[in-house]
Design a protein around this motif. Sequence first.
Motif, PDB file in Angstrom:
ATOM      1  N   TRP A 102       0.826  -1.218   0.000  1.00  0.00           N
ATOM      2  CA  TRP A 102       0.000   0.000   0.000  1.00  0.00           C
ATOM      3  C   TRP A 102       0.857   1.264   0.000  1.00  0.00           C
ATOM      4  O   TRP A 102       0.471   2.291  -0.556  1.00  0.00           O
ATOM      5  N   LEU A 103       2.039   1.162   0.587  1.00  0.00           N
ATOM      6  CA  LEU A 103       2.951   2.313   0.563  1.00  0.00           C
ATOM      7  C   LEU A 103       3.279   2.675  -0.894  1.00  0.00           C
ATOM      8  O   LEU A 103       3.194   3.843  -1.303  1.00  0.00           O
ATOM      9  N   ASP A 104       3.615   1.660  -1.684  1.00  0.00           N
ATOM     10  CA  ASP A 104       3.944   1.936  -3.088  1.00  0.00           C
ATOM     11  C   ASP A 104       2.720   2.378  -3.877  1.00  0.00           C
ATOM     12  O   ASP A 104       2.806   3.259  -4.730  1.00  0.00           O
ATOM     13  N   TYR A 105       1.585   1.759  -3.556  1.00  0.00           N
ATOM     14  CA  TYR A 105       0.346   2.152  -4.235  1.00  0.00           C
ATOM     15  C   TYR A 105       0.068   3.636  -4.003  1.00  0.00           C
ATOM     16  O   TYR A 105      -0.198   4.392  -4.937  1.00  0.00           O
ATOM     17  N   TRP A 106       0.169   4.067  -2.741  1.00  0.00           N
ATOM     18  CA  TRP A 106      -0.181   5.464  -2.450  1.00  0.00           C
ATOM     19  C   TRP A 106       0.841   6.448  -3.005  1.00  0.00           C
ATOM     20  O   TRP A 106       0.497   7.551  -3.408  1.00  0.00           O
ATOM     21  N   LYS A 107       2.090   6.026  -3.054  1.00  0.00           N
ATOM     22  CA  LYS A 107       3.094   6.906  -3.673  1.00  0.00           C
ATOM     23  C   LYS A 107       2.691   7.180  -5.132  1.00  0.00           C
ATOM     24  O   LYS A 107       2.678   8.322  -5.595  1.00  0.00           O
ATOM     25  N   GLU A 108       2.305   6.120  -5.838  1.00  0.00           N
ATOM     26  CA  GLU A 108       1.928   6.284  -7.252  1.00  0.00           C
ATOM     27  C   GLU A 108       0.654   7.118  -7.393  1.00  0.00           C
ATOM     28  O   GLU A 108       0.549   7.975  -8.260  1.00  0.00           O
ATOM     29  N   GLU A 109      -0.336   6.839  -6.543  1.00  0.00           N
ATOM     30  CA  GLU A 109      -1.602   7.605  -6.609  1.00  0.00           C
ATOM     31  C   GLU A 109      -1.360   9.093  -6.392  1.00  0.00           C
ATOM     32  O   GLU A 109      -1.934   9.950  -7.044  1.00  0.00           O
ATOM     33  N   ARG A 110      -0.489   9.375  -5.449  1.00  0.00           N
ATOM     34  CA  ARG A 110      -0.245  10.774  -5.115  1.00  0.00           C
ATOM     35  C   ARG A 110       0.531  11.485  -6.225  1.00  0.00           C
ATOM     36  O   ARG A 110       0.289  12.647  -6.505  1.00  0.00           O
ATOM     37  N   LEU A 111       1.447  10.758  -6.866  1.00  0.00           N
ATOM     38  CA  LEU A 111       2.144  11.383  -8.006  1.00  0.00           C
ATOM     39  C   LEU A 111       1.144  11.696  -9.107  1.00  0.00           C
ATOM     40  O   LEU A 111       1.181  12.763  -9.720  1.00  0.00           O
ATOM     41  N   LYS A 112       0.218  10.768  -9.333  1.00  0.00           N
ATOM     42  CA  LYS A 112      -0.819  10.992 -10.365  1.00  0.00           C
ATOM     43  C   LYS A 112      -1.643  12.229 -10.024  1.00  0.00           C
ATOM     44  O   LYS A 112      -1.987  13.022 -10.879  1.00  0.00           O
ATOM     45  N   PHE A 113      -1.965  12.369  -8.732  1.00  0.00           N
ATOM     46  CA  PHE A 113      -2.757  13.518  -8.284  1.00  0.00           C
ATOM     47  C   PHE A 113      -2.077  14.825  -8.698  1.00  0.00           C
ATOM     48  O   PHE A 113      -2.713  15.723  -9.242  1.00  0.00           O
ATOM     49  N   TYR A 114      -0.790  14.928  -8.408  1.00  0.00           N
ATOM     50  CA  TYR A 114      -0.095  16.180  -8.726  1.00  0.00           C
ATOM     51  C   TYR A 114      -0.084  16.431 -10.238  1.00  0.00           C
ATOM     52  O   TYR A 114      -0.221  17.568 -10.683  1.00  0.00           O
ATOM     53  N   GLU A 115       0.058  15.357 -11.017  1.00  0.00           N
ATOM     54  CA  GLU A 115       0.003  15.535 -12.473  1.00  0.00           C
ATOM     55  C   GLU A 115      -1.380  16.012 -12.898  1.00  0.00           C
ATOM     56  O   GLU A 115      -1.519  16.848 -13.782  1.00  0.00           O
ATOM     57  N   ASN A 116      -2.397  15.486 -12.238  1.00  0.00           N
ATOM     58  CA  ASN A 116      -3.774  15.847 -12.608  1.00  0.00           C
ATOM     59  C   ASN A 116      -4.173  17.263 -12.201  1.00  0.00           C
ATOM     60  O   ASN A 116      -5.231  17.743 -12.585  1.00  0.00           O
ATOM     61  N   ILE A 117      -3.347  17.913 -11.382  1.00  0.00           N
ATOM     62  CA  ILE A 117      -3.640  19.324 -11.101  1.00  0.00           C
ATOM     63  C   ILE A 117      -2.661  20.222 -11.858  1.00  0.00           C
ATOM     64  O   ILE A 117      -2.538  21.402 -11.571  1.00  0.00           O
ATOM     65  N   GLY A 118      -1.917  19.626 -12.782  1.00  0.00           N
ATOM     66  CA  GLY A 118      -1.132  20.449 -13.699  1.00  0.00           C
ATOM     67  C   GLY A 118       0.344  20.565 -13.387  1.00  0.00           C
ATOM     68  O   GLY A 118       1.028  21.417 -13.951  1.00  0.00           O
TER      69      GLY A 118
END
Length: 453
Positions: free
Chosen positions: A217-233
Amino acid sequence: MNKSSDAQRMEKIVSLCKRRGFIFQSSEIYGGLNGCWDYGPLGVELKRNLKDYWWRVMVHERDDVVGMDGSILMNRAVWKASGHEDTFTDPMVDCRSCKARLRADQLVEKKGIKQCPNCGGKDLTAPRAFNLMFKTFIGATEDESSLTYLRPETAQAIFVQFKNVLEVSRKKLPFGIAQIGKAFRNEINPRNFTFRSREFEQMELEYFCRAEEGMRWLDYWKEERLKFYENIGIARDNLHALTVPDEERAFYSKGTYDIEYDFPFGRQELEGVAYRTDYDLSQHQKASGKSLEYFDEETKQKFIPHVVEPSAGVDRTVLALICEAYCEDEAPDEKGKMETRIVLRFHPRISPIKCAVFPLLKNKEPLVAKAKEIVALLRPHMYVFYDETGAIGRRYRRQDEIGTPFGVTVDFETLGEKDLALRDTVTLRDRDSMKQERVPVKDLPSILVSRIS
Ligand code: ATP
């Protein structure tokens, strides 16, 4: 970019933030208050859009996360059990030459000798632990028994309410509790504009899971959070996931990533994603004497869940968004001559104002009436701004500077005066390409909503 142009860029950003009403110094008319900031009319919109989008993807779009909103003041026992009262400290050093008070890790080292970064002085005190929590007193007496702290992180409210939330939400592991709220740290040396403040906001998720699944889950959340920042530009190239080395991790953490961003003042942390094991819940169970265990109905086992925590700073992300968006390019002025244009290229999803509506001329009543009608049509869907003053080019420029992605101009074609086929159509201008398209007024809400959501 070199150091001086980075510093200049940062100066321009700070000045734009003040000039256009994103961020002001707190208590400015009294000389300010170090480490505290106020968000103006545009800053508050940007911040709100960021928090709303975080809440949308972290809570509303998931089955396995619920939210809560805890109080800022909590029983002092919480901070004893969590370890904050004893260990939430930074090592502090004083420079005897210029009297600066510094964090030990901010000293510069030349030829193996530590120096003050302000005056170069080498006469420094030994580091001593400085607790970052603000003290306060509850009730009318100011003594040990009424002492507590302003929370230095939002997470502890989630841990101490774990059992209540679990019961009411009827969730099964793995599941998370999300929270957005203020946190306070008496930072020794607030700096870099809002980056290191004494009062700030956090967006935190505590994601509870079984011990054997923590690292996954640590790796999962790292990836999700990187995606989040990309999705806000934020461009992926400006984001970095640093694996925090063993010796720098909290003793209870089995793995931590720092998500960093390339600010003009250097690469710095935006968010920490930490696998905190069962440390927090165990501490609170021990100190409170109340069970914080999870009962697994399938295996009939009781155990304390482990937790992975993505903890992001609202203010740091707002600053990253502004730094990322800030751009100077060329655009034609009223007479067609190219001039420098300042533009904030925000992702439309987080732009403070989504669309500006302009009547071509302010003294032509039918143009003004039609423009106001369009404002009313769009208002239920988004934050719209109406502007009738100045030449149209200037009005575009004012909106570019605050990052409004779309501009709608009502002209004589809209009124059907030149060509009946163009009646009830407007020009829709795109901030980044500066291209204009002609679209029917009735389609505006759906076109814009699809581009801003
Ligand atoms: P730093 O090392 O920069 O002090 P930290 O590792 O202590 O940060 P955490 O305790 O992990 O920070 O807090 C989670 C997040 O809260 C940080 O990633 C940051 O975005 C935000 N945050 C922490 N301290 C501050 C502060 N003083 N001002 C603004 N945001 C902060």
